[in-house]
Design a protein around this motif. Structure first.
Motif, short mmCIF file in Angstrom:
data_model
loop_
_atom_site.label_atom_id
_atom_site.label_comp_id
_atom_site.label_asym_id
_atom_site.label_seq_id
_atom_site.Cartn_x
_atom_site.Cartn_y
_atom_site.Cartn_z
N ARG A 116 28.04 -52.15 -21.18
CA ARG A 116 29.25 -53.11 -20.55
C ARG A 116 30.57 -52.23 -20.73
N VAL A 117 30.95 -51.79 -19.92
CA VAL A 117 32.45 -50.55 -20.55
C VAL A 117 33.30 -50.82 -19.71
N ILE A 118 34.48 -50.69 -19.78
CA ILE A 118 36.05 -50.45 -18.79
C ILE A 118 36.77 -49.30 -18.60
N ALA A 119 36.43 -48.34 -17.47
CA ALA A 119 36.37 -47.22 -17.20
C ALA A 119 37.64 -46.61 -17.13
N GLY A 418 37.54 -55.30 -29.17
CA GLY A 418 35.96 -55.44 -29.11
C GLY A 418 35.37 -55.31 -27.81
N GLU A 419 36.42 -54.44 -26.91
CA GLU A 419 35.96 -54.48 -25.83
C GLU A 419 35.50 -52.68 -25.64
N MET A 420 34.17 -52.39 -25.06
CA MET A 420 34.65 -50.78 -25.25
C MET A 420 35.08 -50.42 -23.92
N LEU A 421 36.11 -48.72 -24.32
CA LEU A 421 36.88 -48.44 -23.36
C LEU A 421 35.59 -46.83 -23.68
N PHE A 422 35.72 -46.71 -22.15
CA PHE A 422 35.24 -45.52 -21.03
C PHE A 422 36.13 -44.40 -20.53
#
Length: 523
Positions: A116-119, A418-422
């Motif tokens: 899971r990522v935020i693009a 903690g959220e993954m950024l992409f």
């Protein structure tokens, strides 16, 4: 490889010019437990904190991840097979009316525990990924998974370290020393090695009517790196001419989950994207590479010892830095550079030949750093434009350290710690809100004062082109080296030829290029 264009008509547009964008920054304000942050592309790339209200609305990040297992598999198949990489992102920009949204990034099950990522797909939001005060970079070099350290001698090499980790600074200093200690050898060794490459291409072209650039370029790239940085000709060692094939196999075992090789889709997805290939299958190949660097590095390893780095750790970092990062980058960048210049045609070729030959004549008939830097503006622009259009490393990742709001051109988006950024760089560096004719190769885009202002949006090196790598950031240690040798390739081409013609295909990591005509210099 061509890229499809995208209409941003579904995205709310604001009246903003390129010059306004160059001074705009993400604004930060206190908002209970969250901060509004946009990435500034100012000289120090630091977020600007103000007490003023943001001029854009605050939104929740659109998109969803779907059901566990099913959602990641759905997105993986769409990314690789049903839509293709570029359309995968562009379709979702249209769907959500946003360049920031949630999705699952490959490889997903069963390689990555959490896909899971935020693009972040625009020039305003993307630079957040470079700010290590906002994002952590630990073990994110390849994205949502990390290959086994069995593939790097048991060490987490520098590319996987966050700057906050104690080993990061000495390892990056070690790489800086390597590049600085042999800087006088770069131009002569490049001319020697790639001069031989073009002579061989001429012979093959005369015999067969066309000549493959890719394979000979791979061999020349490794030979050049070995001669220039270590004073060692691989052909005179036990390694011989085997390095390119050993490296390709080793890289496959690390990047296989992100590649397509042209196999039947469901077979390929099972073999490459669902499980990591066992490192034991390339151990002997890797050991040959490591032994070569151990025997060739000499004084460089003495500097590692002075910096408190063990010989083993230094050797395995050299293997990764030279074979994965630098060799891997050049084997993607050089074919792309030849492809884009070749497609641009004879008019551009004539301008480059005139500029380069005039500059070399004025420097006494010798290619010098000064001539390249001061007298070849079009050559420099062509290289930057290639890095903008087709960056060798198209993706970046960072894990949010704080609750914050990341701002695009049109809205701020709430992100939790903690959220993954992409970021998919080709969309950020082809942002039509920054670049006119963003999808086109414009050779002189970066010429002149106004052109140079756009360099802050060229971000191939894990940072803006206007900034420099340091021990405190994750910008590529070899950033300036890569730009220099790309310019040297253009110089070598047009010192020898008035023009050339090509055929273009695709390869798993970039473009496949064949020379079909080399018109020798006439002036």
């Amino acid at each position: 490889m061509t890229t499809a264009s995208i209409s941003f008509s579904s995205v709310p547009t604001a009246s903003i010019t390129s010059s306004q964008l160059s001074t705009a920054s993400l604004k930060s304000r206190s908002n209970r437990n969250c901060r509004i942050i946009t990435a500034s592309l100012s000289e120090k790339s630091q977020p600007i904190v103000t007490k003023s209200e943001s001029s854009v609305p605050i939104r929740k990040v659109p998109g969803d991840y779907g059901l566990p297992l099913i959602g990641p598999l759905r997105d993986r198949l769409a990314y690789f097979y049903f839509e293709g990489r570029d359309e995968f992102f562009k379709n979702r920009v249209r769907k959500y009316g946003s360049t920031v949204f949630r999705l699952n990034m490959p490889p997903g099950p069963f390689v990555a525990k959490d896909p899971r990522v935020i693009a972040l797909l625009d020039a305003a939001s993307f630079p957040v990924l470079f700010d290590t005060s906002l994002v952590e970079k630990r073990d994110l070099f390849t994205g949502t998974y990390m290959p086994s350290t069995d593939l790097t001698g048991g060490f987490r090499v520098c590319s996987y370290l966050d700057p906050s980790e104690p080993h990061h600074a000495p390892l990056k200093k070690f790489l800086f020393f390597l590049l600085a200690s042999r800087r006088q050898e770069i131009i002569p060794e490049f001319s020697r090695t790639f001069g031989s490459l073009f002579e061989n291409l001429e012979d093959e072209l005369a015999k067969k009517g066309k000549a493959d650039f890719g394979g000979p370029n791979d061999q020349a790239a490794f030979d050049f790196l070995s001669r220039a940085l270590f004073g060692q000709d691989p052909a005179e060692t036990k390694l011989g001419r085997d390095a390119p094939k050993l490296i390709r196999k080793w890289v496959l075992f690390q990047l296989g989950p992100l590649l397509t090789l042209g196999l039947p889709p469901y077979l390929e997805d099972l073999l490459l994207h669902s499980f990591m290939l066992p490192p034991a299958l390339v151990k002997s190949d890797y050991n040959r590479l490591a032994e070569f660097f151990k025997e060739s590095a000499g004084p460089v390893l003495d500097e590692a010892n002075r910096l408190g780095i063990s010989q083993d750790e230094a050797v395995h970092n050299l293997v990764f830095a030279i074979c994965f990062n630098t060799f891997g980058g050049l084997t993607i960048l050089f074919p792309n550079l030849v492809k884009l210049i070749g497609r641009a045609g004879a008019r551009l070729h004539g301008k480059l030949a005139q500029e380069i030959r005039s500059a070399v004549r004025d420097s006494g008939g010798v290619v010098t750093m000064r001539a390249i830097e001061e007298s070849m503006p079009l050559t420099k622009s062509v290289v930057y434009e290639t890095l903008r259009i087709e960056p060798p490393v198209p993706v970046q990742y960072g894990r949010a350290k704080h609750d914050m709001v990341v701002q695009s051109h049109d809205a701020g988006y709430q992100v939790k710690a903690g959220e993954m950024l992409f970021g998919y760089q080709p969309m950020a560096t082809k942002d039509p809100r920054v670049f006119d004719r963003a999808e086109e190769f414009v050779p002189d885009r970066f010429v002149g004062e106004e052109g140079e202002k756009l360099l802050k949006y060229v971000m191939w090196s894990n940072g803006p082109e206007t900034e420099s790598p340091t021990v405190d950031n994750k910008q590529c240690a070899g950033k300036d080296f890569v730009v220099l040798v790309a310019r040297l390739l253009v110089v070598e081409l047009f010192m020898r030829y008035d023009s050339f013609e090509i055929e273009v295909g695709t390869s798993p990591l970039g473009s496949s290029v064949k020379m079909t005509s080399l018109k020798k210099s006439t002036f």
